[in-house]
Design a protein around this motif. Structure first.
Motif, PDB file in Angstrom:
ATOM      1  N   GLY A 188       0.677  -1.266   0.025  1.00  0.00           N
ATOM      2  CA  GLY A 188      -0.208   0.071   0.074  1.00  0.00           C
ATOM      3  C   GLY A 188       0.786   1.186  -0.014  1.00  0.00           C
ATOM      4  O   GLY A 188       0.333   2.396  -0.077  1.00  0.00           O
ATOM      5  N   TRP A 189       2.168   1.182  -0.038  1.00  0.00           N
ATOM      6  CA  TRP A 189       2.928   2.377  -0.125  1.00  0.00           C
ATOM      7  C   TRP A 189       2.806   3.018  -1.589  1.00  0.00           C
ATOM      8  O   TRP A 189       3.042   4.280  -1.565  1.00  0.00           O
ATOM      9  N   ILE A 190       2.636   2.331  -2.652  1.00  0.00           N
ATOM     10  CA  ILE A 190       2.408   2.888  -3.998  1.00  0.00           C
ATOM     11  C   ILE A 190       0.813   2.335  -4.412  1.00  0.00           C
ATOM     12  O   ILE A 190       0.701   1.165  -4.242  1.00  0.00           O
ATOM     13  N   LYS A 191       0.223   3.494  -4.778  1.00  0.00           N
ATOM     14  CA  LYS A 191      -1.226   3.131  -5.356  1.00  0.00           C
ATOM     15  C   LYS A 191      -1.149   2.963  -6.925  1.00  0.00           C
ATOM     16  O   LYS A 191      -0.350   3.982  -7.231  1.00  0.00           O
ATOM     17  N   VAL A 192      -1.532   1.910  -7.545  1.00  0.00           N
ATOM     18  CA  VAL A 192      -1.975   1.753  -9.000  1.00  0.00           C
ATOM     19  C   VAL A 192      -3.255   2.577  -9.314  1.00  0.00           C
ATOM     20  O   VAL A 192      -4.168   2.153  -8.842  1.00  0.00           O
TER      21      VAL A 192
END
Length: 70
Positions: free
Chosen positions: A32-36
């Motif tokens: 969840g650190w990066i959202k696509v």
């Protein structure tokens, strides 16, 4: 947040090429650190250098052509 196209380029293609960073980014997405996100492609009129020379030579030429004297 990153567009789906970036995820495909970095993670999916990176894993095919066995690049370690692809797994790091994939884990960041899973945690969840990066959202696509789904985005629409836009046309950005950016003039790109055609390439063909090594990076250092191209940078040196760009510097001498577009920069004030050193």
């Amino acid at each position: 947040m990153i567009p789906e196209e970036v995820k495909v380029e970095v993670v999916d293609k990176g894993k095919e090429l066995e690049k370690a960073d692809a797994y790091v980014v994939e884990r960041a997405i899973e945690e969840g650190w990066i959202k696509v996100v789904k985005t629409e492609l836009i046309d950005v009129p950016i003039k790109l250098h055609p390439g063909g020379k090594s990076g250092s030579i191209a940078c040196e030429e760009a510097w001498s052509e577009g920069s004030p004297s050193r």
